[in-house]
Design a protein around this motif. Structure first.
Motif, PDB file in Angstrom:
ATOM      1  N   ASN A  75       0.831  -1.212   0.000  1.00 25.03           N
ATOM      2  CA  ASN A  75       0.000   0.000   0.000  1.00 25.03           C
ATOM      3  C   ASN A  75       0.861   1.255   0.000  1.00 25.03           C
ATOM      4  O   ASN A  75       0.580   2.211  -0.731  1.00 25.03           O
ATOM      5  CB  ASN A  75      -0.928   0.023   1.224  1.00 25.03           C
ATOM      6  N   LYS A  76       1.886   1.260   0.834  1.00 26.72           N
ATOM      7  CA  LYS A  76       2.748   2.440   0.923  1.00 26.72           C
ATOM      8  C   LYS A  76       3.536   2.626  -0.378  1.00 26.72           C
ATOM      9  O   LYS A  76       3.686   3.752  -0.852  1.00 26.72           O
ATOM     10  CB  LYS A  76       3.679   2.330   2.125  1.00 26.72           C
ATOM     11  N   LYS A  79       1.189   4.079  -2.860  1.00 22.69           N
ATOM     12  CA  LYS A  79       0.939   5.482  -2.513  1.00 22.69           C
ATOM     13  C   LYS A  79       2.057   6.385  -3.032  1.00 22.69           C
ATOM     14  O   LYS A  79       1.811   7.506  -3.468  1.00 22.69           O
ATOM     15  CB  LYS A  79       0.817   5.625  -0.992  1.00 22.69           C
ATOM     16  N   TYR A  80       3.278   5.883  -3.014  1.00 24.81           N
ATOM     17  CA  TYR A  80       4.415   6.694  -3.458  1.00 24.81           C
ATOM     18  C   TYR A  80       4.810   6.424  -4.909  1.00 24.81           C
ATOM     19  O   TYR A  80       5.894   6.780  -5.325  1.00 24.81           O
ATOM     20  CB  TYR A  80       5.598   6.519  -2.498  1.00 24.81           C
ATOM     21  N   LYS A 116      -5.845  -3.725  -5.940  1.00 30.71           N
ATOM     22  CA  LYS A 116      -5.412  -2.339  -5.769  1.00 30.71           C
ATOM     23  C   LYS A 116      -5.312  -1.612  -7.111  1.00 30.71           C
ATOM     24  O   LYS A 116      -5.459  -0.406  -7.178  1.00 30.71           O
ATOM     25  CB  LYS A 116      -4.061  -2.267  -5.044  1.00 30.71           C
TER      26      LYS A 116
END
Length: 122
Positions: A75-76, A79-80, A116
């Motif tokens: 997820n991180k 996000k980046y 995702k």
């Protein structure tokens, strides 16, 4: 630094209080400040951008067979700016590093990754 301010900082920066920082408060205020400073040192853009730091963290989670942490790091990374292709390369590398049985271990991560990117335009 007071604990409330520290917690508010983390919530604003990353959306949650890292477990290590939460636990460190039980070991004393000065210890929590040290752990918090170390967290900030590691998880900020530097020579290696955050996207790649989180892809590295994803690789270690897969190597440790930690699905929960794998999803968190994925997820991180997303996000980046990590792409599906970059995540797949990390997963393939871990199959190489740990062997074919890793394919079974990463199946839930591949399914999670697909979910995702379902609605993302690449």
């Amino acid at each position: 630094m007071d604990r409330k301010k520290l917690q508010d900082e983390f919530k604003e920066e990353i959306g949650f209080i890292p477990p290590g920082v939460m636990v460190s408060q039980r070991l004393g205020e000065s210890f929590q400040e040290i752990i918090s400073s170390y967290h900030h040192e590691i998880w900020r853009d530097g020579v290696i951008p955050l996207k790649y730091r989180y892809l590295i963290a994803l690789a270690t989670a897969v190597f440790e067979e930690n699905e929960t942490r794998g999803k968190l790091e994925m997820n991180k990374a997303i996000k980046y700016g990590a792409t599906k292709e970059e995540i797949l390369e990390v997963l393939k590398q871990q199959v190489w590093m740990k062997g074919a049985p890793t394919l079974v271990k990463i199946a839930p991560l591949v399914k999670y990754m697909d979910s995702k990117f379902e609605n993302k335009v690449e």
